[in-house]
Design an enzyme around this catalytic site. Structure first.
Site, PDB file in Angstrom:
ATOM      1  N   ASP A  84      64.743  50.654  24.127  1.00  0.00           N
ATOM      2  CA  ASP A  84      66.145  50.427  22.169  1.00  0.00           C
ATOM      3  C   ASP A  84      64.789  50.585  20.868  1.00  0.00           C
ATOM      4  O   ASP A  84      65.065  51.475  19.694  1.00  0.00           O
ATOM      5  CB  ASP A  84      65.822  48.915  22.035  1.00  0.00           C
ATOM      6  CG  ASP A  84      67.484  48.800  23.259  1.00  0.00           C
ATOM      7  OD1 ASP A  84      67.541  49.023  23.232  1.00  0.00           O
ATOM      8  OD2 ASP A  84      66.415  47.586  23.991  1.00  0.00           O
ATOM      9  N   HIS A 109      73.618  49.374  24.695  1.00  0.00           N
ATOM     10  CA  HIS A 109      72.975  47.594  24.756  1.00  0.00           C
ATOM     11  C   HIS A 109      73.208  47.802  23.482  1.00  0.00           C
ATOM     12  O   HIS A 109      72.897  49.233  22.659  1.00  0.00           O
ATOM     13  CB  HIS A 109      71.146  47.695  25.166  1.00  0.00           C
ATOM     14  CG  HIS A 109      71.065  46.234  24.397  1.00  0.00           C
ATOM     15  ND1 HIS A 109      71.237  44.894  24.470  1.00  0.00           N
ATOM     16  CD2 HIS A 109      69.992  45.920  23.956  1.00  0.00           C
ATOM     17  CE1 HIS A 109      71.061  43.941  24.421  1.00  0.00           C
ATOM     18  NE2 HIS A 109      69.646  44.690  23.742  1.00  0.00           N
ATOM     19  N   GLU A 228      55.577  28.013  48.140  1.00  0.00           N
ATOM     20  CA  GLU A 228      56.816  26.961  47.693  1.00  0.00           C
ATOM     21  C   GLU A 228      57.393  27.610  46.191  1.00  0.00           C
ATOM     22  O   GLU A 228      58.692  27.017  46.084  1.00  0.00           O
ATOM     23  CB  GLU A 228      55.486  25.779  47.615  1.00  0.00           C
ATOM     24  CG  GLU A 228      55.461  25.381  48.366  1.00  0.00           C
ATOM     25  CD  GLU A 228      56.454  24.774  49.353  1.00  0.00           C
ATOM     26  OE1 GLU A 228      57.823  24.810  49.331  1.00  0.00           O
ATOM     27  OE2 GLU A 228      56.313  24.267  51.016  1.00  0.00           O
TER      28      GLU A 228
HETATM   29  P1  NAD Z   1      63.509  53.619  29.950  1.00  0.00           P
HETATM   30  O1  NAD Z   1      62.364  53.358  29.041  1.00  0.00           O
HETATM   31  O2  NAD Z   1      63.603  54.068  31.460  1.00  0.00           O
HETATM   32  O3  NAD Z   1      63.644  55.387  30.046  1.00  0.00           O
HETATM   33  C1  NAD Z   1      63.707  55.968  28.258  1.00  0.00           C
HETATM   34  C2  NAD Z   1      63.592  57.048  28.457  1.00  0.00           C
HETATM   35  O4  NAD Z   1      63.411  58.422  26.739  1.00  0.00           O
HETATM   36  C3  NAD Z   1      62.902  58.103  29.232  1.00  0.00           C
HETATM   37  O5  NAD Z   1      62.835  59.588  30.127  1.00  0.00           O
HETATM   38  C4  NAD Z   1      61.732  58.339  28.394  1.00  0.00           C
HETATM   39  O6  NAD Z   1      61.203  59.532  28.377  1.00  0.00           O
HETATM   40  C5  NAD Z   1      62.976  58.930  26.893  1.00  0.00           C
HETATM   41  N1  NAD Z   1      62.647  58.839  25.825  1.00  0.00           N
HETATM   42  C6  NAD Z   1      61.552  57.674  24.971  1.00  0.00           C
HETATM   43  N2  NAD Z   1      61.031  58.415  23.637  1.00  0.00           N
HETATM   44  C7  NAD Z   1      61.695  59.181  23.216  1.00  0.00           C
HETATM   45  C8  NAD Z   1      62.008  59.794  21.825  1.00  0.00           C
HETATM   46  N3  NAD Z   1      61.121  59.090  21.226  1.00  0.00           N
HETATM   47  N4  NAD Z   1      62.613  60.967  22.109  1.00  0.00           N
HETATM   48  C9  NAD Z   1      63.918  61.729  23.816  1.00  0.00           C
HETATM   49  N5  NAD Z   1      63.669  60.629  24.390  1.00  0.00           N
HETATM   50  C10 NAD Z   1      62.599  59.513  24.421  1.00  0.00           C
HETATM   51  O7  NAD Z   1      64.551  53.280  28.946  1.00  0.00           O
HETATM   52  P2  NAD Z   1      65.483  51.984  29.907  1.00  0.00           P
HETATM   53  O8  NAD Z   1      65.675  50.807  30.390  1.00  0.00           O
HETATM   54  O9  NAD Z   1      67.051  53.016  30.792  1.00  0.00           O
HETATM   55  O10 NAD Z   1      67.049  51.781  28.309  1.00  0.00           O
HETATM   56  C11 NAD Z   1      67.264  52.329  28.158  1.00  0.00           C
HETATM   57  C12 NAD Z   1      69.045  51.888  27.271  1.00  0.00           C
HETATM   58  O11 NAD Z   1      69.271  51.038  28.185  1.00  0.00           O
HETATM   59  C13 NAD Z   1      68.244  50.682  26.415  1.00  0.00           C
HETATM   60  O12 NAD Z   1      69.118  50.441  25.496  1.00  0.00           O
HETATM   61  C14 NAD Z   1      67.805  49.896  26.772  1.00  0.00           C
HETATM   62  O13 NAD Z   1      68.473  47.950  26.597  1.00  0.00           O
HETATM   63  C15 NAD Z   1      69.289  50.081  28.181  1.00  0.00           C
HETATM   64  N6  NAD Z   1      70.226  49.016  29.450  1.00  0.00           N
HETATM   65  C16 NAD Z   1      68.549  49.350  30.302  1.00  0.00           C
HETATM   66  C17 NAD Z   1      68.741  48.804  31.535  1.00  0.00           C
HETATM   67  C18 NAD Z   1      68.250  48.507  32.334  1.00  0.00           C
HETATM   68  O14 NAD Z   1      67.767  48.893  33.320  1.00  0.00           O
HETATM   69  N7  NAD Z   1      66.694  49.460  32.678  1.00  0.00           N
HETATM   70  C19 NAD Z   1      69.803  47.718  31.470  1.00  0.00           C
HETATM   71  C20 NAD Z   1      71.052  47.400  31.045  1.00  0.00           C
HETATM   72  C21 NAD Z   1      70.697  48.052  29.420  1.00  0.00           C
HETATM   73 MG    MG Z   2      68.420  43.445  27.867  1.00  0.00          MG
HETATM   74 MG    MG Z   3      59.980  23.477  50.151  1.00  0.00          MG
END
Ligand code: NAD
Ligand code: MG
Ligand code: MG
Length: 331
Positions: A84, A109, A228
């Site tokens: 994010d 998100h 626990e």
């Molecule tokens: P992550 O950290 O797992 O992955 C991020 C990816 O972006 C990586 O491949 C990284 O190399 C790449 N990256 C980072 N900086 C970059 C840049 N400047 N330019 C290009 N690529 C770049 O991220 P995530 O947890 O998958 O989160 C991604 C989105 O999904 C966010 O908006 C998060 O809120 C949302 N989200 C995540 C989850 C989750 O399970 N982690 C669940 C629901 C929503």
């Molecule tokens: Mg969250």
């Molecule tokens: Mg107990």
């Protein structure tokens, strides 16, 4: 207030199958979106930085990988799945200039759109398809024939069919197999932040830590304290998750159930509830978001200090030792 839930029969697969989709980032969510959509017959390209370590992995999985500018330029639907805090810069530098009228900007998100850190032009759709689970489960369940439910939201409908696009994307992701919940960027963002702060991550970790410290400071062995207040947590949660609080209560002893009713409201008391309300207010007025963004811009100083503190807490050392001694969990 009842939510509306939609299923595969409510989605039009041909909408997303008729578009070029760019997945920006190949992390937890990125790999799941890219692979699931590809397997659903969608024309996908992954947009990554030249230096990205994930590029090879994505290519090996059979995906087309290009730089972020090319991906954004080629695509009709651009799903931004970098962390994010990186999204505003990625958007400004590599995406904004490639947006054509009628394109769709998509998120998993609502943070950056809801708090205004990304401002999309009026002639593009802004949608969200937010899986209610970690990316690796989104991928695994898809390959098993099921799917993680998604929240589906439209913030801006420039084409008149943004909802169809969002639903169709969610179909490709596999979420419609379980159910798609109609929501809004505001509700998704604020509820997600509140949940992870007050209950799931913040509340839970601090409660476990406080329980562990109460026991060990009173002289009880660390290993038993760990069992626990930490190890048993998963079993209790599993019972609640599978069959409800009443079933968990049925499964535990009457002594435990009596203790639950007696002690729970003393721990999560009026003061705790007041704190929850304050946390929610700071989420709603944007002050939490700004505090987080400021720390990101400061090299994550506060975040890294806190991470170091919990990583070196005795409960983590105890947990590591115990998990290595028992066979119930093997890496
Ligand atoms: P992550 O950290 O797992 O992955 C991020 C990816 O972006 C990586 O491949 C990284 O190399 C790449 N990256 C980072 N900086 C970059 C840049 N400047 N330019 C290009 N690529 C770049 O991220 P995530 O947890 O998958 O989160 C991604 C989105 O999904 C966010 O908006 C998060 O809120 C949302 N989200 C995540 C989850 C989750 O399970 N982690 C669940 C629901 C929503
Ligand atoms: Mg969250
Ligand atoms: Mg107990």
């Amino acid at each position: 207030m009842a939510v509306e839930i939609f299923y595969e029969k409510d989605c039009k697969p041909e909408v997303i199958q008729g578009k070029k989709v760019a997945i920006i980032g190949y992390g937890s969510q990125g790999h799941a979106h890219a692979l699931n959509l590809m397997d659903s017959g969608v024309d996908v390209r992954v947009g990554l930085r030249e230096s990205s370590a994930s590029a090879e992995k994505a290519r090996e999985a059979g995906l087309k990988v290009v730089d972020v500018d090319t991906a954004a330029e080629e695509a009709d639907v651009i799903m931004i799945l970098t962390p994010d805090e990186t999204q505003p810069k990625v958007y400004e530098e590599h995406i904004a200039k490639h947006l054509k009228p009628g394109d769709t900007l998509a998120f998993a998100h609502g943070f950056n759109i809801h708090y205004g850190y990304i401002k999309a032009p009026e002639d593009v759709n802004v949608i969200m398809v937010a899986p209610k689970g970690p990316g690796h489960i989104v991928r695994r369940q898809y390959t098993e024939g099921s799917g993680v439910p998604d929240l589906v939201c439209v913030q801006q409908d420039a084409t008149g069919d943004a909802w169809d696009v969002a639903m169709s994307y969610a179909w490709g992701l596999g979420g419609a197999r379980s159910g798609l919940i109609k929501s809004t960027f505001k509700d998704e963002t604020e509820e997600d932040l509140f949940g992870e702060q007050a209950v799931l991550c913040g509340g839970l970790v601090e409660m476990i830590k406080a329980g562990f410290e109460t026991l060990t400071e009173a002289g009880y062995p660390e290993e038993l304290a760990y069992f626990e207040v930490y190890h048993e947590m998963k079993m209790i949660v599993d019972l609640m998750y599978e069959s409800g609080i009443h079933f968990m209560n049925y499964s535990i002893s009457n002594t435990a159930e009596y203790g639950e009713y007696y002690a729970g409201p003393k721990v999560i008391n009026a003061e705790s509830r007041r704190a929850m309300k304050e946390i929610l207010a700071r989420i709603q007025d944007g002050s939490f978001a700004q505090e987080f963004v400021d720390d990101c811009n400061n090299g994550h100083k506060w975040l890294l200090e806190q991470r170091e503190a919990i990583n070196s807490h005795p409960i983590e050392k105890t947990g590591e030792k115990i998990r290595s001694m028992f066979s119930w969990i093997k890496k």
